[in-house]
Design an enzyme around this catalytic site. Structure first.
Site, PDB file in Angstrom:
ATOM      1  N   GLU C  85       0.893  -1.466  -0.156  1.00 55.09           N
ATOM      2  CA  GLU C  85       0.022  -0.109   0.176  1.00 55.09           C
ATOM      3  C   GLU C  85       0.770   1.189  -0.045  1.00 55.09           C
ATOM      4  O   GLU C  85       1.801   1.486   0.704  1.00 55.09           O
ATOM      5  CB  GLU C  85      -0.688   0.057   1.130  1.00 55.09           C
ATOM      6  CG  GLU C  85      -1.858  -1.229   1.097  1.00 55.09           C
ATOM      7  CD  GLU C  85      -3.007  -0.979   0.117  1.00 55.09           C
ATOM      8  OE1 GLU C  85      -2.747  -0.017  -0.761  1.00 55.09           O
ATOM      9  OE2 GLU C  85      -3.673  -2.058  -0.241  1.00 55.09           O
ATOM     10  N   ARG C  95     -18.259  -0.094   4.871  1.00 57.13           N
ATOM     11  CA  ARG C  95     -19.245  -0.774   3.944  1.00 57.13           C
ATOM     12  C   ARG C  95     -19.746  -1.731   4.712  1.00 57.13           C
ATOM     13  O   ARG C  95     -21.176  -2.208   4.259  1.00 57.13           O
ATOM     14  CB  ARG C  95     -18.261  -1.377   2.709  1.00 57.13           C
ATOM     15  CG  ARG C  95     -19.381  -1.882   1.584  1.00 57.13           C
ATOM     16  CD  ARG C  95     -18.659  -2.401   0.399  1.00 57.13           C
ATOM     17  NE  ARG C  95     -18.083  -3.604   0.718  1.00 57.13           N
ATOM     18  CZ  ARG C  95     -18.428  -4.629   0.650  1.00 57.13           C
ATOM     19  NH1 ARG C  95     -19.655  -5.100   0.838  1.00 57.13           N
ATOM     20  NH2 ARG C  95     -17.633  -6.001   0.811  1.00 57.13           N
ATOM     21  N   CYS C 148      -8.434  -1.640   8.273  1.00 57.91           N
ATOM     22  CA  CYS C 148      -7.111  -1.789   7.638  1.00 57.91           C
ATOM     23  C   CYS C 148      -6.632  -0.368   7.256  1.00 57.91           C
ATOM     24  O   CYS C 148      -5.436  -0.167   7.700  1.00 57.91           O
ATOM     25  CB  CYS C 148      -6.996  -2.465   6.031  1.00 57.91           C
ATOM     26  SG  CYS C 148      -7.414  -4.323   6.688  1.00 57.91           S
ATOM     27  N   HIS C 174      -1.404  -5.757   2.145  1.00 55.87           N
ATOM     28  CA  HIS C 174      -2.707  -6.364   2.112  1.00 55.87           C
ATOM     29  C   HIS C 174      -2.420  -7.797   1.488  1.00 55.87           C
ATOM     30  O   HIS C 174      -1.759  -7.898   0.415  1.00 55.87           O
ATOM     31  CB  HIS C 174      -3.700  -5.620   0.855  1.00 55.87           C
ATOM     32  CG  HIS C 174      -4.633  -4.907   2.006  1.00 55.87           C
ATOM     33  ND1 HIS C 174      -4.784  -3.447   1.619  1.00 55.87           N
ATOM     34  CD2 HIS C 174      -5.473  -5.257   2.809  1.00 55.87           C
ATOM     35  CE1 HIS C 174      -5.909  -3.251   2.403  1.00 55.87           C
ATOM     36  NE2 HIS C 174      -6.322  -4.195   3.161  1.00 55.87           N
TER      37      HIS C 174
END
Lengths: 222, 222, 222, 222
Positions: C85, C95, C148, C174
């Site tokens: 990342e 979400r 995360c 990730h």
């Protein structure tokens, strides 16, 4: 059939399924119903999204309209392009229930019939002409194992096995979601109704004029 | 700026790149140039797809039009939806060369400036209104690291750091391929120009009317 | 910290979430706990998948282990590769609910803090070394907006703003699903635990040895 | 064949193609060569990735080993799972040239032979057993139109039409990229060799023990 008889094209589309209020295959067929294409008249018929009755309705329509060309349409939610199906297989394996609640698994479409039939549409020429017209189209090697494939298989079986249809060509075309459907399905590709209708017009024109398909690579490695 | 002054919206689109003859971001901006939206007049400006000159052209347009709303548009080939970008980051990392042949890697857009800026458009309300209108739209958490992100970052930096723009809102919207582009790219999703233009009209109307964005989940797990 | 002090690496992984019995980020961290890498000792800590407590646990671990290198790991279900990342953003937009049932929308990770932080890991050198070792790895420009990203952002904020951590580098990686997870999710890509562990070993070795990252194109057009 | 005769399983894999130094289908077959599975001995044979010679080599191997079970393996680059192919179709439509530079388009695999054959492996039971073992596996309705499908079709044609093979079952299994291949192909899913080998062991064990396939939904809507 005498050459002077007016040409008829049968377009079939499905009623909505899986709780969707609309099905692009029927919207496209309905939009073209009654119009003409290179001297042929288009007749749109809606099929139920139900194993069995879908074929019965198709059979009635074949008898009623005696078409020289049959394009059966269906929705392929998740695909980006107009899909020209190459092959129908003699198997039903329903991932979800049809509109009558049936979910057959690993049954043949027609007992004792061949494993598969190839489309008799000039799918390569249609692909070529769609792209030349700026319309996304591709050949597909699987029409799935749901009601779409059942109708496709039953259609090709009729055309192949009954002398009355020896001059009739047919096949199956899968269509993407309409934008209004994709608006409820984040990430899903779609195609405007106007674009879909235009693609069908190209497909019919090519199907009427090209007798021997062109050789154009449209294969898949897997 | 006196309240009575006519509202102006600046729409920027990019020239084509990567050997493509067309870029939907410019086609959409051009289609809307000179039209009006809820009393505001739209001004479309084409940006070169070149690091540096793209920002210079944007700066000129800001000075020329003194807009109250700026929507910068770009192409996101491979995405299915109208993407409402959430955040611009202060990095350039070019995967391909720009139209002047430059391919900078890991350079900042603006030396010494913040790592990122958030869009000041009401992206959640726009997403909600697009979907309600049957138009596929989604919030995106990355505008990439190419010229689109550079323009987005530079725009937000201007709006955030210069008092003249304290009342101006802005952001970036990524658009899918047009069907005529996808026709050359098997498997690629696309969206008709008419659908894209309609989506921009919805976006502008919402951006003009919604001052405080709604809270609507549009996050990503990763 | 005197140069002679033994080096310590902190690896954080998450507990399972969304009804999954396992989380590869913790499986990988656990597998490496207590091992050493180029003279450094690895300490694995499990974080709850809960907004707030995840950061508190991270803070405790930082104080406890005083690491010179921090690799926070998380699951990116649906990605095929080990994702390095690039940037953490100051927003939470859930979400789904976290493991405590909270689903915050459009809240900052830390009020008044910068919009984003860049990873201080040499992500390009890690990408290069992973690929050279035959391991699929890529730079990602979004870590999402869930727990995360919250942990990633909080970590970088600590390292950037507290003098005690001025020599400590950190970032977020990730990981794909494990095969046993993908076996329940038709179509989902996965990566064997052994491959994931090997990738982390490469990442740590590179992070310890490369002080100035290499310039290698890993950008995205959008 | 007397019941007391030792059982033999033929595993075929392909040589690398399209400039790749490795092909997982051969790596898996080679890893299992000479081992045994529930009393059966495995014989691995490498096929050239060339239309025509691939079938000739398959025919030789059938004669040499007189197997009771044949699993033909191939690479499906881009798929995430072990794919249990349902149907082989009588068409070759090469998207790229084979290793001998041939690129046939719309030719039949075997002139005058049926349009398709179904796998005689218990693909649903294998799918079930793979998933139960934590291994990603799925039924696929297309094996493509390249050399893989040609070998699959030719195999099923031999087994169906020659009395010597009336007791032999066979089918085709597509495998994902190995991690070392995906490391050169950003975004591509992969599966470790150990995982692929384990999946084949499950597939063979199930194929030997299940005579009548289970009814388990594994269909596709399209």
């Amino acid at each position: 059939m005498p050459a002077a008889a007016p040409l008829r094209i049968l377009l079939t589309g499905f009623e909505p399924f899986e709780r969707d209020p609309v099905n692009p295959s029927w919207e496209v067929a309905r939009a073209l119903d009654g119009s003409s294409c290179d001297g042929a008249t288009l007749h749109a018929v809606q099929l139920p999204c139900v194993f069995g009755p879908a074929i019965e309705r198709l059979d009635e329509a074949l008898v009623q309209w005696q078409p020289q060309l049959v394009l059966a349409l269906g929705l392929a939610g998740g695909r980006s392009e107009v899909s020209l199906e190459r092959v129908a297989i003699n198997v039903i394996d329903a991932r979800i229930a049809d509109n009558a609640g049936q979910q057959p698994i690993d049954a043949p479409v027609i007992h004792g019939a061949p494993a598969a039939y190839f489309s008799t549409l000039p799918i390569k020429a249609i692909m070529r002409d769609l792209r030349a017209a700026g319309l996304p189209g591709a050949v597909s090697n699987t029409a799935g194992t749901f009601v779409c494939n059942q109708v496709f298989y039953a259609l090709m079986h009729r055309l192949a096995s009954e002398p009355a249809w020896s001059q009739t060509r047919g096949g199956f075309i899968h269509l993407p979601y309409l934008p209004e459907q994709a608006a409820r399905l984040p990430g899903a590709p779609s195609m405007a109704l106007a674009t879909q209708v235009q693609a069908l017009q190209v497909a019919m024109r090519t199907a009427l004029s090209v007798r021997v398909d062109v050789r154009e690579s449209a294969g898949q490695l897997h």
